[in-house]
Design a protein around this motif. Structure first.
Motif, PDB file in Angstrom:
ATOM      1  N   UNK A 283      60.315  19.640  17.906  1.00 14.59           N
ATOM      2  CA  UNK A 283      60.037  20.150  16.554  1.00 14.59           C
ATOM      3  C   UNK A 283      60.958  21.302  16.148  1.00 14.59           C
ATOM      4  N   UNK A 284      61.159  21.404  14.848  1.00 12.63           N
ATOM      5  CA  UNK A 284      61.842  22.568  14.285  1.00 12.63           C
ATOM      6  C   UNK A 284      60.754  23.516  13.804  1.00 12.63           C
ATOM      7  N   UNK A 285      61.115  24.758  13.634  1.00  9.54           N
ATOM      8  CA  UNK A 285      60.170  25.680  13.024  1.00  9.54           C
ATOM      9  C   UNK A 285      59.952  25.245  11.573  1.00  9.54           C
ATOM     10  N   UNK A 286      58.713  25.373  11.093  1.00  9.27           N
ATOM     11  CA  UNK A 286      58.371  24.897   9.736  1.00  9.27           C
ATOM     12  C   UNK A 286      59.319  25.416   8.656  1.00  9.27           C
ATOM     13  N   UNK A 287      59.683  26.679   8.784  1.00 10.19           N
ATOM     14  CA  UNK A 287      60.538  27.284   7.752  1.00 10.19           C
ATOM     15  C   UNK A 287      61.922  26.616   7.736  1.00 10.19           C
TER      16      UNK A 287
ATOM     17  N   UNK B 183      66.039  16.739  12.291  1.00 12.64           N
ATOM     18  CA  UNK B 183      67.009  15.737  12.755  1.00 12.64           C
ATOM     19  C   UNK B 183      66.482  14.910  13.931  1.00 12.64           C
ATOM     20  N   UNK B 184      65.690  15.540  14.810  1.00  9.77           N
ATOM     21  CA  UNK B 184      65.161  14.798  15.956  1.00  9.77           C
ATOM     22  C   UNK B 184      64.121  13.779  15.490  1.00  9.77           C
ATOM     23  N   UNK B 185      63.358  14.171  14.468  1.00 12.60           N
ATOM     24  CA  UNK B 185      62.274  13.310  13.999  1.00 12.60           C
ATOM     25  C   UNK B 185      62.796  12.046  13.309  1.00 12.60           C
ATOM     26  N   UNK B 186      63.873  12.175  12.541  1.00 17.89           N
ATOM     27  CA  UNK B 186      64.434  10.991  11.864  1.00 17.89           C
ATOM     28  C   UNK B 186      64.846   9.955  12.915  1.00 17.89           C
ATOM     29  N   UNK B 187      65.512  10.413  13.958  1.00 17.39           N
ATOM     30  CA  UNK B 187      65.958   9.497  15.020  1.00 17.39           C
ATOM     31  C   UNK B 187      64.769   8.924  15.781  1.00 17.39           C
ATOM     32  N   UNK B 188      63.777   9.784  16.067  1.00 21.63           N
ATOM     33  CA  UNK B 188      62.604   9.353  16.829  1.00 21.63           C
ATOM     34  C   UNK B 188      61.816   8.281  16.066  1.00 21.63           C
TER      35      UNK B 188
ATOM     36  N   UNK C 135      52.685  16.335  17.451  1.00 18.63           N
ATOM     37  CA  UNK C 135      52.080  16.709  18.733  1.00 18.63           C
ATOM     38  C   UNK C 135      52.520  18.083  19.218  1.00 18.63           C
ATOM     39  N   UNK C 136      53.799  18.363  19.056  1.00 21.71           N
ATOM     40  CA  UNK C 136      54.310  19.664  19.480  1.00 21.71           C
ATOM     41  C   UNK C 136      54.532  20.523  18.253  1.00 21.71           C
ATOM     42  N   UNK C 137      54.243  21.794  18.382  1.00 25.39           N
ATOM     43  CA  UNK C 137      54.585  22.721  17.303  1.00 25.39           C
ATOM     44  C   UNK C 137      55.513  23.804  17.844  1.00 25.39           C
ATOM     45  N   UNK C 138      56.362  24.284  16.953  1.00 23.47           N
ATOM     46  CA  UNK C 138      57.280  25.349  17.321  1.00 23.47           C
ATOM     47  C   UNK C 138      56.732  26.634  16.730  1.00 23.47           C
ATOM     48  N   UNK C 139      56.298  27.509  17.604  1.00 27.92           N
ATOM     49  CA  UNK C 139      55.624  28.727  17.136  1.00 27.92           C
ATOM     50  C   UNK C 139      56.613  29.771  16.631  1.00 27.92           C
ATOM     51  N   UNK C 140      57.815  29.747  17.202  1.00 25.07           N
ATOM     52  CA  UNK C 140      58.818  30.757  16.834  1.00 25.07           C
ATOM     53  C   UNK C 140      60.106  30.059  16.450  1.00 25.07           C
TER      54      UNK C 140
END
Ligand SMILES: [Zn+2]
Ligand SMILES: [Zn+2]
Length: 251
Positions: free
Chosen positions: A129-133, A142-147, A162-167
């Motif tokens: 995941x990327x950070x939401x911002x 970019x990872x999600x489009x490929x996934x 499933x995974x979140x990026x907190x920072x």
């Protein structure tokens, strides 16, 4: 496809121009690469690191890359498609920083074919995941489009929440292995709302690039803590296999 993607597809039809050099090509090509770029890309060959999957030179005398000989990883095994060079970098820059999200669909096809060549089974695909911002700034992860492309072809779920990026982490260019590891501590967590069962699952983690593996290790740790049976990592590109002292200059 979102509205912006449809517009981009109209302006830059993804099947007509090579995604690397921009020359006109036959639209039936799966990867949207011309013959010359296909030949010049540094594709994975017969020799890869037994642990992280990094591409090794034919005359390199070990089964593990330089950093896997020194440090362990939290994932079970890694796979990659190309070694990061000028052409590969150009494609990733266009994809990540110039809004050309359609390139991810081509890279997703490459990733899918790469895994089909291996005898590895997995139950869930998880994009890093990327950070939401940052995701909001770029408009896509970019990872999600490929996934998602892979998940559609393989008919397994893409567990993008499933995974979140907190920072949001700073770019790690110039950092060594240990500094990268420290930089990635407590960055990821399993989402409390995630509706997938992780326990006992074999997970394929997907990202665009593998350097020292610190990001993928950090994701793997939280997935293993949540009970994943195995975590495999798959990236489009990997860094070169260079001795530790040179790692800092690399990428
Ligand atoms: Zn080309
Ligand atoms: Zn390795």
């Amino acid at each position: 496809m979102g509205f912006l993607e449809i517009l981009l597809e109209a302006v830059y039809p993804s099947g007509i121009y090579c995604i690397s050099c921009g020359s006109m090509i036959d639209s039936s090509r799966d990867y949207a690469l011309c013959d010359s770029c296909m030949e010049r890309f540094h594709w994975v060959g017969a020799k890869t690191c037994d642990v992280c999957g990094k591409i090794l030179a034919d005359d390199y005398g070990h089964r593990l890359c330089w950093d896997c000989r020194q440090f362990g990883h939290d994932f079970d095994k890694g796979y990659t498609c190309v070694q990061y060079g000028l052409l590969e970098r150009g494609v990733l820059m266009d994809y990540k920083y110039r809004g050309k999200s359609y390139i991810g669909r081509k890279l997703g096809q490459i990733l899918y074919d790469r895994m089909e060549a291996e005898d590895v089974e997995y139950d869930l695909i998880v994009p890093v995941p990327m950070h939401e911002r940052r995701r909001a700034d770029r408009g896509y992860n970019q990872a999600e489009v490929m996934a998602r492309v892979m998940a559609g072809k393989k008919n397994v779920p893409c567990a993008q929440g499933m995974l979140i990026r907190k920072k949001a982490t700073e770019a790690m260019k110039g950092l060594g292995f240990v500094e990268r590891y420290e930089n990635m501590q407590n960055v990821f967590a399993v989402s409390p709302e995630n509706h997938y069962t992780i326990a006992g699952k074999r997970i394929l983690l997907v990202d665009d690039i593998y350097t020292t593996g610190s990001t993928l290790d950090a994701c793997s740790r939280v997935l293993k803590e949540a009970g994943a049976a195995a975590v495999y990592v798959l990236t489009f590109a990997c860094g070169a296999n260079v001795p530790p002292a040179e790692m800092r200059q690399h990428l």
